[in-house]
Write a protein that holds these residues in place. Structure first.
Motif, PDB file in Angstrom:
ATOM      1  N   TYR A 233       0.819  -1.202   0.000  1.00 57.28           N
ATOM      2  CA  TYR A 233       0.000   0.000   0.000  1.00 57.28           C
ATOM      3  C   TYR A 233       0.857   1.258   0.000  1.00 57.28           C
ATOM      4  N   VAL A 234       0.276   2.317  -0.523  1.00 60.42           N
ATOM      5  CA  VAL A 234       0.846   3.647  -0.321  1.00 60.42           C
ATOM      6  C   VAL A 234      -0.257   4.525   0.253  1.00 60.42           C
ATOM      7  N   ILE A 235       0.151   5.640   0.834  1.00 57.88           N
ATOM      8  CA  ILE A 235      -0.817   6.543   1.432  1.00 57.88           C
ATOM      9  C   ILE A 235      -0.561   7.941   0.915  1.00 57.88           C
ATOM     10  N   GLY A 236      -1.644   8.624   0.577  1.00 63.17           N
ATOM     11  CA  GLY A 236      -1.526   9.991   0.076  1.00 63.17           C
ATOM     12  C   GLY A 236      -2.904  10.544  -0.211  1.00 63.17           C
ATOM     13  N   VAL A 300       4.795  -0.966  -4.768  1.00 55.85           N
ATOM     14  CA  VAL A 300       5.014   0.075  -3.761  1.00 55.85           C
ATOM     15  C   VAL A 300       6.288   0.848  -4.083  1.00 55.85           C
ATOM     16  N   ALA A 301       7.354   0.128  -4.359  1.00 58.68           N
ATOM     17  CA  ALA A 301       8.643   0.785  -4.613  1.00 58.68           C
ATOM     18  C   ALA A 301       8.564   1.673  -5.848  1.00 58.68           C
ATOM     19  N   GLU A 302       7.947   1.146  -6.914  1.00 55.97           N
ATOM     20  CA  GLU A 302       7.833   1.916  -8.159  1.00 55.97           C
ATOM     21  C   GLU A 302       7.086   3.214  -7.896  1.00 55.97           C
ATOM     22  N   VAL A 317       3.481   2.485   2.702  1.00 57.51           N
ATOM     23  CA  VAL A 317       3.080   1.943   3.999  1.00 57.51           C
ATOM     24  C   VAL A 317       4.105   0.856   4.325  1.00 57.51           C
ATOM     25  N   ASN A 318       5.102   1.264   5.075  1.00 58.46           N
ATOM     26  CA  ASN A 318       6.255   0.391   5.311  1.00 58.46           C
ATOM     27  C   ASN A 318       5.969  -0.691   6.326  1.00 58.46           C
TER      28      ASN A 318
ATOM     29  N   HIS B 154       3.945   2.517  11.684  1.00 58.03           N
ATOM     30  CA  HIS B 154       2.768   2.504  12.559  1.00 58.03           C
ATOM     31  C   HIS B 154       1.514   2.113  11.790  1.00 58.03           C
ATOM     32  N   TYR B 155       1.420   2.590  10.541  1.00 54.86           N
ATOM     33  CA  TYR B 155       0.240   2.291   9.727  1.00 54.86           C
ATOM     34  C   TYR B 155       0.087   0.800   9.505  1.00 54.86           C
ATOM     35  N   HIS B 156       1.193   0.172   9.136  1.00 55.88           N
ATOM     36  CA  HIS B 156       1.206  -1.268   8.860  1.00 55.88           C
ATOM     37  C   HIS B 156       0.707  -2.047  10.062  1.00 55.88           C
TER      38      HIS B 156
END
Lengths: 398, 406
Positions: A233-236, A300-302, A317-318, B154-156
């Motif tokens: 996931y990514v967040i934005g 995610v990385a891309e 989202v690491n 934290h999200y994860h």
């Protein structure tokens, strides 16, 4: 730990046999052993360790000898416990007027919950700090962060408070008592939930994090900030309006989508004048659908790498693996390697809280074994004869 | 207001948003003179955030800037004008501490980076605390606290194992970072007090946030294991969850962490049949049957108020707590005992219409004091430019006309 990392000589005083925290996993190679806890390792590096039973009279005598030359005494017992042993702040100040006593407890040293003996673990504190209500999905129970956080908040805040007291001590020679309440360290994390209630009568709850706005009439206004990628996931936020960074981000995202032929009618949006609260909810959902379809074609990385290049305000989202392999953290030298001779291994730790130009954090050694520095501290520094120390050890005082 | 810990300490505060201001607010709370610079060229994001008094959606009526900047002077200064830069250098000569949290390179663009400042003020304590640090491939990344929470892990770790991460309202990492930057800054001030030496502190919010998930990162580094979110479960306790109560969206958190507490828990429920027998007898069996356990506990709590469950459980020695909402927090007797929520005078429009968050730590001899609410943009321009910088009335008027105070 923060003080130790910055060069303080921190002596961890544990009961004989070691502290209960040594039983917190995960463990090194899953060896469930008080000298193998990664949790213990992570937060007790750069400290020396002794064992001492302060419930014995002789143990308390030794404790007081250590206090005599200590700048700070940090404890996390239930309020009143140290005083009951004759080791409360007033007692310690008689021995050493400059001592700063730092007490961290669930609710603070005094108050109705202390009087009633209310018990808590980190989840209870999170709930009573107002954070639990704001976390989770609307259709299920409210949540804590699965790797619990309240103790860390209080501990790091205690570092701030104790350093304020130390600054004062430098000028005046006077110590004092620093009383940290874990519960009180949590409410401000809600950013503006209490003022939102007082000024606009709205109650933030879980679900609001996806929109930044509370549920109104039971409906959550459509906004979205979590996007699925191929492998995570990514967040934005994809919003319009007047905040420069967000505006630039939405425009850059649209441009990227256009380059790949996936922008559709997003190219016609006047982002600067798009008020996501006033516009038709269905229109926002339409925008989100297009964006979601684009983002899910990327890993995610891309996505994260490209987002950084294009100055988009997105983050990956690491999970722990992403953090451990982060090119940014590695370039910053954030990971430090510390020897563990007993394990015949070198372990990688998360390191300096900051880079200091005049006082860089360069001293790194592993957390103490149980009673590791008994000889060094009791015999060499306090001058106790070897026989006495051995006898006390046999008697369970040390 | 008597002498406080940081009385006389002068701070030139160029921080924006959350993390930076909260960092310098540690100093303001204990008596430092903090002059915070804003500009209408790029307004601080907090100025655009709700809530607002009387729903007046104007930057000067927003509560959030007030929450993070208690006791500080509010000025506006336009660093893109030559006169603005000239005044900035007067602040540099005046202050003891400079703080900023821009992406790397921004201060250098204005010629106000540490290396430049050091030439004039070798003793300065200068901190930069931005998202990802001053160097590295991602040092110019821009983002917000909630995104930092994603980077820091934290999200994860928040949500259900069968779903995407849930998230939490607010910018979680914004409230982790300042504890670290505050500690670093005050340590540097102590060092300066002892040695006369200033220095540069380069902090990263990503790094600070990661400290709160460090053992999980080490679990990966050492054991090759990636742990993940698991609702409210923990390895060593059951029941351990939030349970629904009477009323709308009311919950109680209950944690049974020992055999003794399990006995007390059973007593509170009146020892119903399902609690007897081997199925839920030990921690191990309760963990094995945790889904069913949670369901059964919920069936009981559903018939009680959260407050009642908390009271009954605590009386029986079982940790339990109401899942407090914002109105609950304002009324909480323990927080009230600590004087946690405070009303602070001084804002011309907002006044004392809401409570600020006070301090989390209480120092016995030198407590924090909140004597003045943070103002509308530029509220303290006249005072600061006259009394601190020494501009005349005419000079000030010229600056206004020329956009120097935009």
């Amino acid at each position: 730990m923060l003080l130790a990392d910055m060069g303080a000589d921190v002596i961890k005083v544990e009961p004989p046999g070691g502290e209960p925290d040594r039983s917190i996993g995960p463990y090194y190679h899953d060896e469930s052993n008080p000298e193998r806890s990664l949790f213990w390792f992570a937060y007790n590096r750069n400290k020396r360790g002794v064992t001492l039973d302060i419930e014995t009279a002789k143990g308390r005598d030794i404790f007081k000898r250590l206090v005599k030359t200590a700048d700070m005494v940090i404890e996390t017992f239930n309020p009143g416990y140290m005083s009951s042993l004759g080791l409360g702040y007033d007692d310690l100040a008689k021995i050493n007027p400059g001592v700063i006593m730092v007490s961290i407890s669930d609710w603070g040293q005094t108050g109705p919950y202390v009087d009633k003996g209310y018990k808590a673990d980190q989840m209870i504190l999170w709930a009573m700090g107002g954070e639990m209500y704001l976390a989770g999905d609307p259709d299920r129970a409210p949540l804590q962060i699965s790797f619990p956080q309240p103790y860390f908040h209080a501990a790091a805040q205690a570092a701030v408070g104790s350093l304020v007291a130390l600054y004062y001590r430098e000028a005046t020679g006077e110590g004092q008592h620093v009383d940290v309440s874990i519960q009180a360290c949590l409410p401000s994390i809600n950013l503006n939930a209490t003022s939102y209630y007082e000024l606009e009568g709205l109650i933030m709850s879980r679900g609001a994090q996806k929109t930044g706005r509370p549920r109104v009439d039971g409906k959550i206004l459509p906004n979205k900030n979590l996007w699925r990628c191929k492998d995570g996931y990514v967040i934005g936020n994809v919003v319009g309006g007047s905040i420069a960074a967000l505006l630039q981000s939405s425009k850059a995202l649209t441009a990227w989508m256009k380059e790949e032929g996936m922008a559709g009618d997003l190219v016609d949006i006047d982002w600067a004048n798009l008020d996501s609260e006033k516009v038709e909810p269905n229109f926002m959902l339409h925008i989100h659908e297009q964006v979601a379809n684009f983002i899910k074609t990327k890993t995610v990385a891309e996505f994260y790498d490209e987002a950084i290049k294009r100055r988009m305000t997105f983050a990956s989202v690491n999970d722990p693996h992403h953090i451990a392999t982060s090119p940014q953290l590695r370039a910053r030298g954030f990971f430090v390697s510390i020897e563990h001779p007993e394990l015949d291994d070198k372990l990688t730790y998360l390191g300096p809280l900051a880079k200091f130009s005049a006082t860089p954090l360069k001293r790194w050694f592993r957390s103490p074994l149980i009673g590791e520095h008994n000889e060094e501290i009791y015999e060499e520094e306090l001058g106790m004869p070897k026989q006495e120390v051995s006898a006390l050890q046999a008697a369970g005082v040390i | 207001m008597g002498k406080q810990v940081f009385s006389g300490l002068k701070v030139f505060d160029l921080t924006t948003s959350g993390v930076g201001p909260i960092t310098t607010e540690h100093l303001a709370a204990y008596g430092a003179t903090v002059v915070r610079v804003e500009t209408s060229i790029v307004p601080c994001t907090t100025r655009g955030m709700a809530p607002h008094k009387d729903l007046v959606r104007h930057p000067d009526w927003s509560a959030v800037p007030m929450l993070y900047n208690k006791n500080k002077y509010a000025i506006t200064l336009n660093l893109t004008t030559p006169k603005g830069l000239e005044i900035a250098w007067k602040f540099v000569k005046w202050c003891d501490v400079i703080g900023e949290c821009f992406t790397s390179g921004v201060m250098a663009k204005f010629g106000l980076d540490y290396e430049s400042v050091k030439k004039v003020r070798p003793d300065i304590v200068y901190f930069s605390f931005n998202a990802q640090g001053q160097d590295g491939p991602h040092s110019h990344w821009r983002g917000y606290g909630s995104q930092m929470s994603a980077l820091a892990g934290h999200y994860h770790f928040l949500g259900w194992p069968d779903r995407e991460p849930s998230g939490i309202y607010g910018a979680y990492n914004d409230f982790v970072g300042p504890r670290f930057s505050g500690a670093a800054l005050i340590a540097a001030l102590i060092y300066k007090r002892r040695t006369g030496k200033g220095q540069y502190i380069d902090g990263s919010q990503f790094e600070a946030g990661s400290m709160f998930t460090a053992p999980m990162v080490m679990d990966y580094l050492v054991n090759d294991r990636i742990q993940t979110r698991c609702g409210n479960r923990v390895p060593n306790a059951a029941p351990h969850n939030a349970y629904p109560c009477t009323g709308s969206d009311r919950w109680v958190a209950i944690a049974v962490t020992s055999d003794e507490e399990w006995e007390g828990f059973k007593d509170v429920l009146g020892r119903p049949e399902w609690t007897a027998g081997s199925k839920f007898e030990t921690l191990f069996t309760r963990k094995t049957n945790e889904e069913e356990l949670d369901k059964l506990v919920g069936e009981w709590t559903r018939n009680h108020s959260a407050e009642e469950v908390m009271k009954l459980m605590q009386q029986a020695g079982v940790p339990a707590g109401v899942v407090l909402t914002a109105p609950d927090l304002l009324d909480d007797p323990q927080l009230r005992h600590r004087g946690y929520y405070v009303k602070i005078d001084g804002h011309p429009h907002v006044g004392t219409s809401f409570h600020h968050d006070g301090r989390q730590e209480a120092l016995s001899k030198t407590p924090a004091e909140f004597h003045r609410a943070y103002g509308p943009m530029g509220r303290d321009n006249e005072f600061v430019y006259k009394e601190i910088i020494g501009l005349s009335d005419d000079e000030i008027a010229d600056c206004v006309v020329d956009g120097v105070f935009d």
